[in-house]
Design an enzyme around this catalytic site. Structure first.
Site, PDB file in Angstrom:
ATOM      1  N   HIS A   1      -7.383  -5.963   0.829  1.00 25.42           N
ATOM      2  CA  HIS A   1      -6.184  -5.147   1.015  1.00 25.42           C
ATOM      3  C   HIS A   1      -5.326  -5.592   2.204  1.00 25.42           C
ATOM      4  CE1 HIS A   1      -4.046  -1.458  -0.075  1.00 25.42           C
ATOM      5  NE2 HIS A   1      -3.955  -1.124   1.192  1.00 25.42           N
TER       6      HIS A   1
ATOM      7  N   SER B   1       0.835  -1.198   0.000  1.00 27.90           N
ATOM      8  CA  SER B   1       0.000   0.000   0.000  1.00 27.90           C
ATOM      9  C   SER B   1       0.873   1.252   0.000  1.00 27.90           C
ATOM     10  CB  SER B   1      -0.954  -0.045   1.198  1.00 27.90           C
ATOM     11  OG  SER B   1      -1.964   0.922   1.081  1.00 27.90           O
TER      12      SER B   1
ATOM     13  N   ASP C   1     -10.147  -5.550  -3.295  1.00 29.78           N
ATOM     14  CA  ASP C   1      -9.479  -4.552  -2.458  1.00 29.78           C
ATOM     15  C   ASP C   1     -10.406  -3.357  -2.251  1.00 29.78           C
ATOM     16  OD1 ASP C   1      -7.781  -2.409  -1.557  1.00 29.78           O
ATOM     17  OD2 ASP C   1      -6.044  -3.503  -2.319  1.00 29.78           O
TER      18      ASP C   1
END
Length: 279
Positions: free
Chosen positions: A256, A147, A224
């Site tokens: 995610h 991320s 996600d």
């Protein structure tokens, strides 16, 4: 450098150290997994892992389940914190800005510039410390992340290919100058001049710097919840423009979080092992 925690793990040792950082102007912690080969005095390849928003130096250590494959392959894992910390360090108004959200850049706007020098901390201070204190094979350091940390891994690898010889990412923020997370962080840390933002944007960096790696690996879950913030297609297009080999794997049903990372962590560490041992 103060050892604050150490635990036996797959015949190696998982440690946490605390240091006084010149770049961050304060105390910070980092984790390091030392496989048995390192404990026995052998030089090893090494991987920096950069974590995402709200995480610390412990998140990957506890949640990713990476030590088993790293132990098998004899790879050192380094896990820095995600931002400077402390009472005198500026805080944001939400979890996506300030402490826990350093974005692995050097801030130039106030009040952030005083402590938020994460790029210099990673690529200069911590990188040098790891080489000074542990036995690292020459030319054998990779970087990966998740991320916000995937953004950090991609951008730092593209800016410092002489330091990082392999790169991969889980669900990275590929074009932070074009998404709400990045726009918020960059406007605070860097100011309103968007030309400054592009210096920390993986898509823009790929287009300007060109192909630098044998391959780049990205895994992305298609379930996600933050998919619209990530823009993997834009990074894929940038790689195609400059003939940078990219393995972009998209996975139905995965979100995610760290269950997603656990599922594909062995693939990533094997990928880096192959890249680092053949570079």
């Amino acid at each position: 450098m103060e050892l604050v925690q150490h635990n036996r793990c797959f015949d190696g040792e998982q440690r946490v150290y605390q240091i006084q950082s010149k770049a961050l102007k304060g105390s910070t912690k980092f984790g390091i997994f030392l496989p048995k080969q390192a404990l026995a005095g052998q030089e090893c390849t090494a991987l920096f892992y950069l974590a995402g928003l709200t995480c610390t130096e412990e998140t990957f250590v506890i949640k990713a389940h990476a030590q088993k494959i790293a132990a098998k392959l004899g790879i050192i894992l380094i896990t820095p914190d995600t931002s400077p910390r402390g009472e005198d360090v500026a805080k944001g108004d939400h979890w996506d800005l300030g402490q826990g959200a350093g974005f692995y850049i050097n801030a130039i706007a106030q009040p952030w510039a005083e402590h938020y020098q994460m790029e210099s901390y990673i690529v200069d201070e911590l990188y040098t410390l790891i080489h000074d204190e542990f036995l690292i094979q020459d030319n054998s350091v990779g970087i990966f992340g998740h991320s916000m940390g995937g953004h950090g891994a991609l951008t730092l690898a593209l800016k410092y290919p002489e330091k990082f010889k392999s790169v991969s990412a889980f669900a990275p923020i590929c074009a932070p100058s074009q998404c709400p997370w990045g726009e918020k962080a960059f406007s605070h840390y860097l100011g309103d001049d968007r030309s400054q933002w592009l210096k920390h944007d993986a898509v823009a960096l790929m287009e300007s710097k060109g192909a630098s790696f044998k391959e780049i690996l990205i895994d992305q879950g298609l379930n996600d919840q933050f998919y619209t913030q990530l823009s993997p297609a834009l990074f894929e297009q940038a790689c195609l423009k400059v003939n940078q080999p990219l393995i972009l794997r998209e996975h139905e049903g995965y979100d995610h979080g760290y269950f997603f990372i656990q599922t594909f962590i062995e693939d990533h560490i094997q990928f880096h092992n192959q890249q680092l041992r053949t570079s």
